[in-house]
Design an enzyme around this catalytic site. Structure first.
Site, PDB file in Angstrom:
ATOM      1  CE1 TYR A  32      -4.061   1.962   0.309  1.00 51.64           C
ATOM      2  CE2 TYR A  32      -2.578   3.439   1.498  1.00 51.64           C
ATOM      3  CZ  TYR A  32      -3.777   3.206   0.834  1.00 51.64           C
ATOM      4  OH  TYR A  32      -4.672   4.237   0.683  1.00 51.64           O
ATOM      5  CG  PHE A  51      -5.508  18.968 -24.148  1.00 47.53           C
ATOM      6  CD1 PHE A  51      -5.596  18.520 -25.459  1.00 47.53           C
ATOM      7  CD2 PHE A  51      -5.877  18.094 -23.125  1.00 47.53           C
ATOM      8  CE1 PHE A  51      -6.022  17.232 -25.748  1.00 47.53           C
ATOM      9  CE2 PHE A  51      -6.298  16.804 -23.409  1.00 47.53           C
ATOM     10  CZ  PHE A  51      -6.372  16.375 -24.727  1.00 47.53           C
ATOM     11  CB  THR A  52     -10.366  18.693 -23.984  1.00 51.25           C
ATOM     12  OG1 THR A  52      -9.472  17.577 -23.893  1.00 51.25           O
ATOM     13  CG2 THR A  52     -10.656  18.970 -25.462  1.00 51.25           C
ATOM     14  CG  ASP A  71       0.371  18.758 -21.267  1.00 53.08           C
ATOM     15  OD1 ASP A  71       0.958  17.661 -21.135  1.00 53.08           O
ATOM     16  OD2 ASP A  71      -0.829  18.846 -21.572  1.00 53.08           O
ATOM     17  CE  LYS A 106      -2.461  11.357 -24.156  1.00 54.27           C
ATOM     18  NZ  LYS A 106      -3.299  11.328 -22.939  1.00 54.27           N
ATOM     19  NE  ARG A 157      -9.736  16.295 -29.974  1.00 51.13           N
ATOM     20  CZ  ARG A 157      -9.707  15.974 -28.677  1.00 51.13           C
ATOM     21  NH1 ARG A 157      -8.568  15.684 -28.089  1.00 51.13           N
ATOM     22  NH2 ARG A 157     -10.804  15.954 -27.945  1.00 51.13           N
ATOM     23  CG  PHE A 204     -14.426  15.626 -26.737  1.00 53.36           C
ATOM     24  CD1 PHE A 204     -14.231  16.717 -25.912  1.00 53.36           C
ATOM     25  CD2 PHE A 204     -13.611  14.528 -26.574  1.00 53.36           C
ATOM     26  CE1 PHE A 204     -13.247  16.695 -24.931  1.00 53.36           C
ATOM     27  CE2 PHE A 204     -12.616  14.488 -25.607  1.00 53.36           C
ATOM     28  CZ  PHE A 204     -12.440  15.583 -24.774  1.00 53.36           C
TER      29      PHE A 204
HETATM   30  N1  PM9 Z   1      -5.053  13.315 -24.530  1.00 54.15           N
HETATM   31  C1  PM9 Z   1      -5.742  12.319 -26.539  1.00 54.15           C
HETATM   32  O1  PM9 Z   1      -6.367  11.430 -27.142  1.00 54.15           O
HETATM   33  C2  PM9 Z   1      -6.784  11.539 -24.353  1.00 54.15           C
HETATM   34  C3  PM9 Z   1      -8.211  11.707 -24.733  1.00 54.15           C
HETATM   35  S1  PM9 Z   1      -8.790  13.325 -25.144  1.00 54.15           S
HETATM   36  C4  PM9 Z   1      -8.997  14.056 -23.566  1.00 54.15           C
HETATM   37  O2  PM9 Z   1      -5.004  13.133 -27.133  1.00 54.15           O
HETATM   38  C5  PM9 Z   1      -2.526  16.470 -23.358  1.00 54.15           C
HETATM   39  C6  PM9 Z   1      -1.726  17.279 -24.324  1.00 54.15           C
HETATM   40  C7  PM9 Z   1      -3.255  15.378 -23.780  1.00 54.15           C
HETATM   41  C8  PM9 Z   1      -4.037  14.645 -22.838  1.00 54.15           C
HETATM   42  C9  PM9 Z   1      -4.860  13.583 -23.237  1.00 54.15           C
HETATM   43  C10 PM9 Z   1      -4.007  15.061 -21.485  1.00 54.15           C
HETATM   44  C11 PM9 Z   1      -4.791  14.341 -20.456  1.00 54.15           C
HETATM   45  C12 PM9 Z   1      -3.271  16.157 -21.127  1.00 54.15           C
HETATM   46  N2  PM9 Z   1      -2.548  16.835 -22.057  1.00 54.15           N
HETATM   47  O3  PM9 Z   1      -5.894  11.459 -20.880  1.00 54.15           O
HETATM   48  O4  PM9 Z   1      -5.861  12.280 -18.562  1.00 54.15           O
HETATM   49  O5  PM9 Z   1      -3.213  15.035 -25.067  1.00 54.15           O
HETATM   50  O6  PM9 Z   1      -4.024  10.849 -19.359  1.00 54.15           O
HETATM   51  O7  PM9 Z   1      -4.203  13.128 -20.188  1.00 54.15           O
HETATM   52  C13 PM9 Z   1      -5.832  12.404 -25.098  1.00 54.15           C
HETATM   53  P1  PM9 Z   1      -5.047  11.858 -19.726  1.00 54.15           P
END
Ligand code: PM9
Length: 464
Positions: free
Chosen positions: A78, A130-131, A221, A264, A388, A455
């Site tokens: 843990y 970014f979203t 980021d 990523k 997008r 989306f």
């Molecule tokens: N990006 C992408 O497909 C996941 C789904 S869309 C919300 O590109 C950036 C630059 C991203 C990103 C996620 C996140 C969030 C932050 N910054 O999905 O929570 O491209 O791991 O990361 C998506 P998490």
């Protein structure tokens, strides 16, 4: 513009395939039924109905045998898991930040930093929204302001660093609101919503200097910072002989902290972290993470997930890995460029972005051309992509009005180490086939809109 260091040689994947996962083709009738059921939203398709899945590069990578071996070394205590210390050590070594808080994925880190640094009424500039990042800033009472260069909003501009911050725009935000209202500037590398476009090292340095002159923090980021480092190596003077690892380290040195989606660059299926230089911010993050994610030594992850991410950090910065990764994206882009398909240029880091405004010039933006283009690529041949454009952009939090982004795009996102060139040939052929009979395709109306990040779950119906 030269984008590969050895133009006379082809790149090849620096791995061979040890395990395969069957994928299935479907009939057009099956695909029509599936997209109807999914409300013309590719997020709502079942993956078993998808042939080639280019929805996202997030969490869709193939892990290496070394990462899988690491999964077996999960220390599922843990607290105080050895895998946490391996992760911490590699973040410190490759990203250069002293303090690390693991999170379940990138938005977990965005949540923490937004809650800790933003006060109601604050303004947060950034190189394009970014979203999830913007939503967390808004939920903490902040307002996002776009300070990216104008070229980023033009899909035909060939600027090599369309992710750059416009320093004059940044200065105007400081003059208008005062530095005290600006807790930090977000610097994205590469910029996802602009087409996977990089920021230059020179610009990162300038932003850092300018921000610090005014007592404003810089939060990177770092989700696709390794891919950004590759573009610095091949496009920016003085870096040709530098390793991607050293470029990444220098990039991070021009920031006070970073949010990271390990899904990523870091070649894992789940995981992220917040990394920071400031002891006080770290103490707050470490205290807050136990409320939302879990203990500060696991942050919502199993020990095995942290180990896979720790190992992914090392694999991600290998020059031949990143060369092949970007090479594959460029390969698909070149195929489409040769057929005069409208795409965002220059070709970015993780995806090819189709320009839906030029693909479907007869569909107005409020009839969701990119959403329809993504649906049609699926109907045509089972290719899944992601909108997008106006759907992703959402509504202004204060006025409730739709944002109308200049970029109305469909992203063909390449998962890392997953598909072959033959798959990409099929994708290109599908896009070209669709382009040839694009005239009669109608727009969409939205029939269901969720409150947050619409989306993901919105539903649509064709207009005729
Ligand atoms: N990006 C992408 O497909 C996941 C789904 S869309 C919300 O590109 C950036 C630059 C991203 C990103 C996620 C996140 C969030 C932050 N910054 O999905 O929570 O491209 O791991 O990361 C998506 P998490």
């Amino acid at each position: 513009m030269e984008t590969t260091p050895r133009k006379h040689r082809s790149w090849a994947e620096p791995y061979k395939i040890k395990m395969v996962e069957p994928i299935r083709t479907t009939t057009k009738a099956e695909r029509l039924a599936a997209i109807e059921e999914a409300g013309y939203n590719t997020f709502l398709l079942r993956s078993k109905d998808v042939y080639i899945d280019l929805l996202t590069d997030s969490g869709t990578s193939a892990m290496s045998d070394h990462q899988w071996a690491g999964m077996m070394m999960g220390d599922e205590a843990y607290s105080g898991s050895e895998n946490y210390f391996n992760l911490e050590r590699n973040v410190q070594k490759y990203y250069g930040y002293p303090f690390v808080v693991p999170t379940h994925q990138g938005r977990g880190a965005e949540h923490l930093i937004s809650r800790i640094l933003i006060r109601p009424g604050d303004v947060v500039p950034g190189n394009m929204y970014f979203t999830t990042t913007r939503l967390h800033q808004e939920l903490s009472g902040g307002t996002f302001v776009d300070v990216i260069i104008d070229e980023a909003h033009d899909p035909t501009s060939l600027h090599p660093f369309k992710g750059n911050v416009d320093l004059a725009k940044f200065q105007r935000v400081i003059d208008e609101h005062g530095a005290k209202k600006i807790p930090y500037i977000t610097v994205g590398a590469t910029v996802n919503m602009a087409g996977g476009q990089p920021i230059s090292m020179a610009n990162m340095r300038d932003v850092y200097e300018m921000a610090h002159k005014h007592g404003i923090r810089v939060i990177l980021d770092a989700t696709r910072a390794v891919e950004n480092a590759w573009f610095i190596k091949v496009r920016e003077g003085g870096y040709r002989d530098a390793s991607v690892a050293s470029i990444l380290h220098e990039m991070c040195s021009y920031s006070d902290g970073a949010t990271m989606s390990g899904k990523k660059d870091l070649l894992v299926n789940i995981g992220g972290f917040l990394a920071i230089r400031d002891q006080d911010v770290f103490d707050e993050a470490r205290s807050m993470v136990v409320v939302y994610e879990g203990m500060h030594t696991y942050g919502g992850l199993a020990g095995r997930d942290m180990e896979a991410m720790a190992r992914g950090i090392v694999e991600a910065v290998q020059d031949e890995h990143i060369h092949a990764r970007i090479g594959q994206v460029e390969y698909l882009g070149e195929l489409l460029r040769q057929e005069n398909i409208p795409i965002v240029e220059p070709i970015g880091g993780h995806a090819i972005y189709l320009d839906a405004k030029r693909f479907f010039p007869h569909i107005p933006q409020d009839q969701f051309p990119a959403q329809m283009l993504a649906a049609q690529l699926y109907i045509e041949n089972g290719i899944r992509s992601m909108e997008r454009g106006i759907v992703s952009a959402g509504r202004n939090a204060e006025t409730g009005e739709n944002y109308y982004p200049k970029l109305e795009l469909v992203r063909l996102t390449i998962p890392r180490r997953v598909y072959t060139q033959a798959h990409l040939d099929v994708v290109a052929e599908t896009v070209v086939d669709l382009y040839e009979h694009r005239e009669n395709i109608p727009g969409l109306q939205m029939v269901y809109e969720p409150k947050y990040l619409r989306f993901f779950q919105a539903r649509f119906a064709p207009l005729s």
